[in-house]
Motif scaffolding. Structure first.
Motif, PDB file in Angstrom:
ATOM      1  N   TRP A 107      -2.637   5.788   3.830  1.00 23.97           N
ATOM      2  CA  TRP A 107      -3.423   5.643   5.119  1.00 23.97           C
ATOM      3  C   TRP A 107      -3.663   4.060   5.467  1.00 23.97           C
ATOM      4  CZ3 TRP A 107      -8.164   3.439   5.399  1.00 23.97           C
ATOM      5  CH2 TRP A 107      -8.653   3.003   4.111  1.00 23.97           C
ATOM      6  N   ILE A 108      -3.677   3.256   4.587  1.00 24.51           N
ATOM      7  CA  ILE A 108      -3.766   1.950   4.582  1.00 24.51           C
ATOM      8  C   ILE A 108      -2.602   1.342   5.114  1.00 24.51           C
ATOM      9  CG2 ILE A 108      -3.950  -0.220   3.408  1.00 24.51           C
ATOM     10  CD1 ILE A 108      -6.258   0.923   1.771  1.00 24.51           C
ATOM     11  N   ALA A 109      -1.213   1.963   4.667  1.00 23.01           N
ATOM     12  CA  ALA A 109       0.021   1.376   5.005  1.00 23.01           C
ATOM     13  C   ALA A 109       0.130   1.745   6.619  1.00 23.01           C
ATOM     14  CB  ALA A 109       0.990   2.010   4.169  1.00 23.01           C
ATOM     15  N   THR A 110      -0.220   2.899   6.911  1.00 27.19           N
ATOM     16  CA  THR A 110      -0.108   3.294   8.212  1.00 27.19           C
ATOM     17  C   THR A 110      -0.909   2.570   9.318  1.00 27.19           C
ATOM     18  OG1 THR A 110       0.662   5.694   7.643  1.00 27.19           O
ATOM     19  CG2 THR A 110      -0.002   5.403   9.858  1.00 27.19           C
ATOM     20  N   SER A 111      -2.078   2.483   8.801  1.00 24.74           N
ATOM     21  CA  SER A 111      -3.273   1.592   9.836  1.00 24.74           C
ATOM     22  C   SER A 111      -2.784   0.278  10.059  1.00 24.74           C
ATOM     23  CB  SER A 111      -4.576   1.508   9.035  1.00 24.74           C
ATOM     24  OG  SER A 111      -5.026   2.816   8.702  1.00 24.74           O
ATOM     25  N   ALA A 114       0.793  -1.309  -0.021  1.00 27.22           N
ATOM     26  CA  ALA A 114      -0.034   0.016   0.207  1.00 27.22           C
ATOM     27  C   ALA A 114       0.831   1.256  -0.070  1.00 27.22           C
ATOM     28  CB  ALA A 114      -1.054   0.084   1.227  1.00 27.22           C
ATOM     29  N   GLU A 115       1.936   1.253   0.833  1.00 24.83           N
ATOM     30  CA  GLU A 115       2.714   2.340   0.656  1.00 24.83           C
ATOM     31  C   GLU A 115       3.591   2.685  -0.604  1.00 24.83           C
ATOM     32  OE1 GLU A 115       4.887   5.532   2.459  1.00 24.83           O
ATOM     33  OE2 GLU A 115       3.250   4.447   3.311  1.00 24.83           O
ATOM     34  N   VAL A 116       3.932   1.422  -1.267  1.00 23.14           N
ATOM     35  CA  VAL A 116       4.811   1.949  -2.445  1.00 23.14           C
ATOM     36  C   VAL A 116       3.926   2.285  -3.430  1.00 23.14           C
ATOM     37  CG1 VAL A 116       6.993   0.570  -1.764  1.00 23.14           C
ATOM     38  CG2 VAL A 116       4.699  -0.517  -3.117  1.00 23.14           C
TER      39      VAL A 116
END
Length: 355
Positions: free
Chosen positions: A37-41, A30-32
């Motif tokens: 926001w999904i990556a952080t969650s 999700a981050e790349v």
């Protein structure tokens, strides 16, 4: 509640850290791909789950050691303990990619290395010297490839950390290159046995458990390990010298992982639709979510490293497939825990009634 936690610890699935692996891989994907926001969650989710799983593992180690030792020496269940290594290093990679902070990631790599030395050599020594050994048909499954996932996760986190080191960068890159090549060797050895088991020994649909998806996940993480070495080790002369070899090997593993994906999907359909095998929650299903997320990341990195822009559509689609799988298994886990707790409470009340 205390008694319920103890019971849960006593029955803890050896490969429980696959949940951390799957969540970490999806968070990185999700981050790349720009879904921050999904990556952080998912990072927050892992920060909660990782110590909780360690707590249950330590309770089992101290209070139920005979059960843990029996699982560790079991050919079918023992490989699940490699998820402790892979989960630790995947959390480290997730942390450094999502937050950009290397301090915690470095100590997670150290913990992963210690766990790898302890588990790798203990497990392979025990299954080698034990007197009673199962047949290949009963003793091997896709979970054995977690040994590959564990060592490649060390390689990936080490490559990410190498850029942050002021001293010892070449030593770290040498270690990560060595881990990567070791993982490649282990995959070639183990997948030969697993493929033989697939083709030449009878396979019942009930035996086609989710860990067989690690067949694809192990090559996906090997692809990712090769890509991170090519990206973060470019300044080291040795990496530059073997770049053609490393590039070819990385592409080779990605192609093999791509080949596995449709076959595993067909076998999934054969098991659950044709034979109508119940699709209910089991901890092993995290071993199916992880390969989907890891294939997403590895394809993104491969396309980046080799400048293959036409491949970017694959991770852009696969990330949502992996998210759907993660949400489905997470909901199954929550229902399973609630149902188990209610059953435990009901049994406790019934026991008190008959006293």
């Amino acid at each position: 509640m205390k008694a319920f936690i103890k019971q849960t610890a006593s029955e803890l699935f050896p490969g429980c850290f696959a949940m951390v692996m799957a969540t970490g891989a999806l968070s990185i994907a999700a981050e790349v791909l720009g879904i921050g926001w999904i990556a952080t969650s998912l990072l927050v989710f892992n920060i909660v789950v990782y110590p909780l799983l360690w707590l249950l593992t330590l309770i089992r180690l101290i209070g139920y050691f005979p059960l843990l030792a029996a699982d560790f020496a079991n050919h079918a269940k023992g490989p699940g303990f490699f998820t402790l290594i892979a989960g630790t290093c995947m959390l480290g990679s997730q942390w450094i990619i999502v937050t950009g902070n290397a301090y915690l990631a470095f100590w997670l790599w150290v913990v992963g290395l210690v766990l790898w030395l302890a588990i790798m050599y203990s497990f392979f020594t025990i299954v080698t010297v034990r007197k009673a050994t199962p047949t290949l048909e009963m003793g091997i499954n896709g979970a054995w490839l977690l040994a590959v996932v564990a060592v490649q996760s060390l390689s990936i986190l080490g490559s990410l950390l190498a850029e942050t080191l002021e001293t010892g960068k070449q030593l770290m890159l040498f270690l990560t290159l060595s881990f990567h090549l070791l993982g490649c060797m282990l995959y070639i050895i183990l997948i030969t046995l697993i493929f033989y088991r697939f083709i030449f020994l009878r396979m019942e649909h009930a035996e086609l458990t989710p860990p067989y998806w690690i067949n694809m996940g192990a090559v996906a993480i090997s692809t990712m390990a090769g890509c991170t070495l090519l990206l973060h080790g470019a300044s080291w002369q040795l990496i530059d010298t073997i770049r053609p070899f490393l590039t070819g090997f990385t592409l080779f593993f990605w192609v093999f992982g791509t080949w596995w994906t449709p076959l595993l999907l067909i076998l999934f359909i054969w098991r659950h639709l044709y034979h109508r095998y119940p699709l209910s929650y089991e901890p092993q299903q995290w071993g199916m979510v992880f390969p989907l997320a890891m294939y997403t990341i590895s394809t993104f990195y491969l396309a980046t490293v080799l400048h293959l822009d036409f491949l970017f559509f694959i991770p852009e689609v696969m990330v949502y497939v992996a998210m759907t799988a993660w949400l489905t298994v997470t909901m199954g886990l929550l229902r399973h825990v609630v149902k188990k707790y209610r059953t435990y409470e009901a049994d406790g009340k019934q026991t008190q009634l008959y006293r």
